[in-house]
Enzyme design. Structure first.
Site, PDB file in Angstrom:
ATOM      1  N   SER A 188       0.855  -1.177   0.000  1.00 39.17           N
ATOM      2  CA  SER A 188       0.000   0.000   0.000  1.00 39.17           C
ATOM      3  C   SER A 188       0.894   1.230   0.000  1.00 39.17           C
ATOM      4  CB  SER A 188      -0.879   0.004   1.261  1.00 39.17           C
ATOM      5  OG  SER A 188      -1.523   1.244   1.434  1.00 39.17           O
ATOM      6  N   TYR A 220      -1.971  -1.070  10.789  1.00 42.75           N
ATOM      7  CA  TYR A 220      -2.101  -1.352   9.358  1.00 42.75           C
ATOM      8  C   TYR A 220      -0.922  -0.771   8.579  1.00 42.75           C
ATOM      9  CZ  TYR A 220      -3.702  -1.189   4.548  1.00 42.75           C
ATOM     10  OH  TYR A 220      -3.766  -1.323   3.190  1.00 42.75           O
TER      11      TYR A 220
END
Length: 260
Positions: free
Chosen positions: A139, A152
């Site tokens: 990401s 995360y």
């Protein structure tokens, strides 16, 4: 005929990658938790491409040794994997002191442990056969700390660094590892992460899972080590390297939470 193994195949980017690999004439091994969604996807692909073999495996990959179980089941069926896509993963939104440890432990087990075990198991086989490609879905979160999604962001930094390191180790054996780094994407991720209040999402038109999947597939086939989707995402990811770290964290907090 080549075979692609895709985790998190029932939704979002994973579902779109499954369709792309099928369109390119690959047999499929599709892994996700929802057996109903997997069966629907298998039916759709088999109807469109009747000559392909589509195997589905309903697994919760956050459970200990789930990746090993998948690997051993494939060995028992004498299925060799040419393309591995580690797409399964999720996030959570909120202050670190207030979020659920149980959910974060599951996140670490899925985003890091299962991905690492899959990468190790199949990279070994690929090195032996001197061919193969792996895509690990990271990401743009991997490039900086992320207040309000602290765990995360940290898991995705791990995915990025692992992928780059392993790619360096295996490339001379004809194997590549690509870290796909999308920004926020139109998929089920936002709802699963309870991110509706995030400043990264509100009021933005997000790229579709299909667009990101097509970009990632092309990058994987080219053997790119890191593939950042979107020009603005690319600029922001690289700008983080040149900006003082306390500024980077403050900006990330502002983008994520506004006045939170």
């Amino acid at each position: 005929m080549a075979t692609a193994l895709i985790t998190g195949a029932s939704n979002g980017i994973g579902l779109e990658l499954s369709k792309i690999f099928a369109r390119q004439g690959n047999d499929l091994v599709l892994v996700a938790r929802s057996v109903d969604k997997l069966q629907t996807l298998k039916s759709d692909i088999s109807h469109q491409y009747p000559n392909l073999k589509v195997h589905i495996m309903a697994k919760d990959l956050s459970l200990a040794d789930a990746a090993q179980e998948v690997y051993e089941e494939l060995k028992a069926m004498q299925i060799s994997i040419d393309y591995l896509v580690n797409n399964a993963g999720f996030g959570d939104f909120g202050f670190f002191t207030e979020t659920s440890w149980a959910k974060e432990q599951q996140m670490i087990d899925l985003n890091i442990t299962a991905l690492t075990q899959f990468t190790k198991l199949f990279a070994r086989d690929m090195v032996k056969q001197r061919s193969g490609k792996i895509m690990n879905v990271a990401s743009t979160a991997a490039f900086q700390p992320g207040p309000l999604m602290a765990v995360y962001f940290a898991t995705k930094a791990y995915v990025l660094h692992l992928s780059e390191a392993v790619n360096n180790e295996v490339k001379d054996a004809g194997v590549s590892v690509t870290a796909l780094c999308p920004g926020p994407t139109e998929s089920g991720f936002v709802a699963a992460a309870s991110m509706d209040d995030s400043g990264l999402i509100k009021g933005r038109k997000l790229p579709t899972s299909k667009t990101v999947a097509e970009y990632g597939y092309k990058a994987m086939m080219k053997g790119k080590a890191v593939a950042i989707h979107g020009t603005l995402n690319y600029i922001m990811a690289n700008a983080a390297r040149l900006t003082p770290r306390n500024w980077v964290v403050a900006i990330a907090r502002k983008l994520q939470g506004g006045n939170l």
